[in-house]
Write a protein that holds these residues in place. Sequence first.
Motif, PDB file in Angstrom:
ATOM      1  N   ALA A 267       0.834  -1.205   0.000  1.00 21.08           N
ATOM      2  CA  ALA A 267       0.000   0.000   0.000  1.00 21.08           C
ATOM      3  C   ALA A 267       0.867   1.254   0.000  1.00 21.08           C
ATOM      4  O   ALA A 267       0.621   2.186  -0.775  1.00 21.08           O
ATOM      5  CB  ALA A 267      -0.938  -0.012   1.208  1.00 21.08           C
TER       6      ALA A 267
ATOM      7  N   VAL B 189       0.949   3.856  -3.198  1.00 14.25           N
ATOM      8  CA  VAL B 189       0.471   5.226  -2.991  1.00 14.25           C
ATOM      9  C   VAL B 189       1.573   6.227  -3.315  1.00 14.25           C
ATOM     10  O   VAL B 189       1.330   7.239  -3.990  1.00 14.25           O
ATOM     11  CB  VAL B 189      -0.060   5.419  -1.549  1.00 14.25           C
TER      12      VAL B 189
ATOM     13  N   HIS C 270       1.988   6.361  -7.062  1.00 18.34           N
ATOM     14  CA  HIS C 270       0.807   6.998  -7.655  1.00 18.34           C
ATOM     15  C   HIS C 270       0.873   8.514  -7.514  1.00 18.34           C
ATOM     16  O   HIS C 270       0.503   9.241  -8.452  1.00 18.34           O
ATOM     17  CB  HIS C 270      -0.454   6.453  -6.980  1.00 18.34           C
ATOM     18  N   ARG C 271       1.336   8.978  -6.392  1.00 13.66           N
ATOM     19  CA  ARG C 271       1.395  10.432  -6.145  1.00 13.66           C
ATOM     20  C   ARG C 271       2.254  11.168  -7.158  1.00 13.66           C
ATOM     21  O   ARG C 271       2.030  12.338  -7.423  1.00 13.66           O
ATOM     22  CB  ARG C 271       1.898  10.705  -4.735  1.00 13.66           C
TER      23      ARG C 271
ATOM     24  N   SER D 242       4.396  -0.934  -9.649  1.00 10.50           N
ATOM     25  CA  SER D 242       3.271  -1.866  -9.666  1.00 10.50           C
ATOM     26  C   SER D 242       3.723  -3.259 -10.098  1.00 10.50           C
ATOM     27  O   SER D 242       3.171  -4.258  -9.640  1.00 10.50           O
ATOM     28  CB  SER D 242       2.127  -1.355 -10.543  1.00 10.50           C
TER      29      SER D 242
ATOM     30  N   PHE E 295      -7.284   2.941  -9.430  1.00  7.33           N
ATOM     31  CA  PHE E 295      -6.517   3.273  -8.222  1.00  7.33           C
ATOM     32  C   PHE E 295      -7.447   3.669  -7.084  1.00  7.33           C
ATOM     33  O   PHE E 295      -7.235   3.254  -5.941  1.00  7.33           O
ATOM     34  CB  PHE E 295      -5.493   4.391  -8.476  1.00  7.33           C
ATOM     35  N   ARG E 296      -8.469   4.455  -7.359  1.00  9.25           N
ATOM     36  CA  ARG E 296      -9.414   4.871  -6.301  1.00  9.25           C
ATOM     37  C   ARG E 296     -10.116   3.657  -5.701  1.00  9.25           C
ATOM     38  O   ARG E 296     -10.274   3.560  -4.481  1.00  9.25           O
ATOM     39  CB  ARG E 296     -10.428   5.878  -6.848  1.00  9.25           C
TER      40      ARG E 296
ATOM     41  N   PHE F 289      -7.569   1.669  -3.667  1.00  7.16           N
ATOM     42  CA  PHE F 289      -7.305   2.365  -2.408  1.00  7.16           C
ATOM     43  C   PHE F 289      -8.447   2.132  -1.417  1.00  7.16           C
ATOM     44  O   PHE F 289      -8.203   1.824  -0.246  1.00  7.16           O
ATOM     45  CB  PHE F 289      -7.117   3.863  -2.687  1.00  7.16           C
TER      46      PHE F 289
END
Length: 156
Positions: free
Chosen positions: A26, A30, A33-34, A45, A129-130, A133
């Motif tokens: 995680a 994250v 992704h940012r 990934s 991604f959302r 998450f």
Amino acid sequence: MTAELILRWLHVGGAAVLLGTGAGIAFFMVMAHRTKDARLIAHVSGTVVLADWVFTASAVVLQPVTGYFLARAVGWPLSEGWIVWSLVLYVMVGAFWLPVVWMQHRMRALAKAAVAAGEALPTAYFRLFRIWFACGFPAFAGVLAILWLMIARPVL
């Protein structure tokens, strides 16, 4: 060293792998992704997918096996309330984890395709991604609850 001690060690070790790998995956997903950098996301990934298959999947298989034999060695009936709730939560966590694995594969593919085409990440990546998450919260809470049940063994 007794069989019970070995089973306890394997079971606690498996739980640590599940919790640690989940938290690590995680965090790194994250953080990648940012950046919104398709090349970095494709790389991270890919590593996440590998880690999930090597560590998480092996622990997912070993946990019920070691738990079953540990319960038998100690004399805990599988109908014990805290064991039943642990198993219910384990299934719930799995119901979130399996789609997450698919999403990680898909996000990796979308990021690789964006890199190959020299394009930005597509909308589908951000939507996945959302969802990925959001799935992490109940899954992680479930693992924490299972750990608490294993340690406290409350009468339920």
